[in-house]
Design an enzyme around this catalytic site. Structure first.
Site, short mmCIF file in Angstrom:
data_model
loop_
_atom_site.label_atom_id
_atom_site.label_comp_id
_atom_site.label_asym_id
_atom_site.label_seq_id
_atom_site.Cartn_x
_atom_site.Cartn_y
_atom_site.Cartn_z
N HIS A 177 -21.44 39.36 -18.51
CA HIS A 177 -20.72 40.55 -18.07
C HIS A 177 -21.66 41.70 -17.70
CE1 HIS A 177 -17.17 43.09 -17.82
NE2 HIS A 177 -17.78 44.00 -18.58
N ASP A 235 -17.12 45.67 -14.13
CA ASP A 235 -16.32 46.32 -15.17
C ASP A 235 -15.62 47.54 -14.54
OD1 ASP A 235 -16.12 46.10 -18.39
OD2 ASP A 235 -16.11 48.21 -17.85
N TYR A 272 -9.60 53.98 -20.42
CA TYR A 272 -8.62 52.91 -20.65
C TYR A 272 -7.21 53.49 -20.71
CZ TYR A 272 -12.44 49.69 -21.66
OH TYR A 272 -13.56 48.89 -21.56
#
Length: 405
Positions: free
Chosen positions: A383, A203, A330
C-alpha cells in the site's frame, strides 16, 4: 455536505509543532525551516518511559492487532535510539514552504530538478502516511543522471501535506473533502508557476489526484495512481472475470477484518483523537498496525521500512498533534455518497502485489477512458508504494510520464 455544521468555528486552526503555533501563512510562498524545541523531545521520551500497556494478545498472529512484543520493541527504539534531528535537518536541506490557499496554511516540499526540461509532478500522500513516504524518491526523480538514469526522466517535485496533516493548518470547519483539497492543489501548482504537470497518488492521495483530473485544470497532462479512488466507492464494477472476483474477495476481507479504523475515524474522529493526542504509545500502535497489515512484509514492516523511517512518520503525527485532524478526512468522506469518477485524460495505474485490493484492468478501463499505462506485474510492494519500494515506484512513474510528457 451540511453547511451548518461547524459554522461557528474558525475556518482554520493553525498548524502546531509540539505545542508551538507556526506563523500564519500568507498568499506569498514562504520558506519554512523547522526546529522542534528540545523540551518537546524530552517530553516524548518521558511519556514513552511511563507508558502503560495492556496484557498480551491471546492469539499467535496479528488478528487481534499489534502484537505486544513488537510494540514494546518499537517503543524502546523510539525512546532510546531514534533521532528526530536527522529528519529535521534533511527536511530543511530539501526546502519546505508554506502558503495560504482557501483560508488554510498549506505546507509543502518543493525540489526543483537541475535539468531545465524536467516535468513537474505533485505527489499526494494518504493516511497514515505523509510527505515522509516520498523522501527516498526525491533524488532519483529530480536528478536521474546521478542515479544512473536519463535526463529525459527528470521531474520538479512538489509534495504537499494534506490539510490536518503535518505542518499544514487544520480545518476549523467542515467541508475539506478530497475534492476541495484537489482544488487547492491546482492553485498550488499555478502559484508555483507550473503550466504543464502531472499528479500522482494512492490512498486518499489517489482520491485527491483523481479529483484533480476531474477538474481538468489547464496544464494537467495526466495522472498516475497506485490505488484508484474507485476502490473507496460503492459503484459495482463487475464480478465476472477471475481478477474481478479476486478483487471483490479482497474488498470483503478488508470490510470484515480490517476496516475498524475506517469506521472509527469516519464516525468518531474526535473521540479517537483524545487518546492519540495524549499517548505517543497509542499513536505509534495506531499507525504501526497499518505498516504491519499493509506493507509487503509478511507482517514485519521493519524488514522493508526499518524503525527509523516508520518512526519518522509516527513522530511527525505525534509532534504536530494531528491524530484527530487527520482522522476527520474519513468523517468528511462519510458525509456524501460516492459514485464512480470517470476520467478522460491520460491515466496510468500501477498495481503493487500486496495492495489491499488489487485493481483489475477491466475496472480501470471502465473508469478511465484514456488508460495509457497499466502494470499489474510488479515484483514487490504494498500500500505504501513509494515508501516501501522507492526504486520500483520511480520506475513506474517514469514509465507513465514518458507517455504524456
Amino acid at each position: 455536505m451540511s453547511a451548518g455544521l461547524g459554522a461557528g468555528a474558525p475556518q482554520a486552526q493553525a498548524a502546531t509543532v509540539a505545542g508551538l503555533t507556526l506563523p500564519p501563512a500568507g498568499k506569498d510562498i514562504q520558506r519554512f525551516d523547522l526546529h522542534v524545541p528540545q523540551s518537546a523531545l524530552n517530553d516524548l521520551r518521558r511519556r514513552l518511559a511511563s507508558a502503560r500497556l495492556p496484557e498480551a494478545e491471546t492469539v499467535d498472529d496479528v488478528s487481534q492487532g499489534v502484537r505486544i512484543d513488537r510494540l514494546r520493541g518499537l517503543v524502546a527504539y523510539w525512546r532510546t535510539r531514534y533521532d528526530w534531528r536527522e529528519l529535521e535537518a534533511r527536511l530543511n536541506r530539501l526546502g519546505q514552504y508554506r502558503t495560504e490557499i482557501d483560508g488554510l496554511g498549506i505546507h509543502f516540499l518543493h525540489i526543483r530538478s537541475p535539468h531545465a526540461d524536467a516535468l513537474p509532478v505533485i505527489l499526494n500522500h494518504g493516511w497514515p502516511g505523509s510527505f515522509v513516504e516520498f523522501l527516498d524518491v526525491i533524488g532519483p526523480l529530480t536528478d536521474p543522471t546521478r542515479y544512473g538514469g536519463s535526463a529525459r526522466d527528470a521531474f520538479h517535485v512538489v509534495i504537499p501535506s494534506m490539510p490536518g496533516h503535518g505542518f499544514s493548518d487544520r480545518p476549523g470547519r467542515t467541508g475539506w473533502d478530497t475534492a476541495r483539497i484537489a482544488g487547492a492543489w491546482v492553485e498550488l501548482m499555478r502559484r508555483l508557476g507550473y503550466r504543464r504537470y502531472i499528479a500522482q497518488g494512492g490512498d486518499w492521495g489517489g482520491s485527491v489526484t483523481t479529483q484533480m483530473a476531474r477538474l481538468r485544470p489547464s496544464g494537467l497532462l495526466g495522472v498516475h495512481l497506485n490505488l484508484p479512488e474507485f476502490m473507496l466507492t460503492n459503484t459495482p464494477l463487475g464480478d465476472s472475470t477471475p481478477e474481478e472476483q479476486a478483487a471483490i474477495a479482497q474488498q470483503q476481507v478488508f470490510g470484515a477484518q480490517g476496516s475498524g479504523y475506517f469506521q472509527e475515524q469516519g464516525t468518531r474522529p474526535q473521540t479517537v483523537g483524545y487518546g492519540l493526542a495524549d499517548s505517543p504509545t497509542g499513536q505509534a500502535a495506531w499507525i504501526y498496525e497499518k505498516f504491519t497489515d499493509w506493507t509487503d512484509s509478511d507482517h514485519r514492516p521493519e524488514q522493508v521500512l526499518g524503525h527509523e523511517r516508520m518512526l519518522d512518520d509516527i513522530t511527525l503525527y505525534w509532534l504536530t498533534n494531528t491524530g484527530a485532524s487527520s482522522a476527520r478526512l474519513y468523517w468528511e468522506f462519510y458525509q456524501d455518497t460516492h459514485e464512480l469518477t470517470v476520467l478522460d485524460l491520460p491515466v496510468g495505474v500501477s498495481v503493487f502485489p500486496a495492495e489491499l485490493v488489487r485493481t483489475p484492468r477491466v475496472w480501470a478501463e471502465k473508469a478511465y477512458k484514456n488508460l495509457v499505462y497499466f502494470n499489474d506485474d510488479i515484483a514487490a510492494g504494498g500500500h505504501f508504494a513509494a515508501f516501501e519500494q522507492p526504486g520500483i515506484f520511480t520506475k513506474e512513474l517514469r514509465s507513465y510520464a514518458r507517455l504524456v510528457r
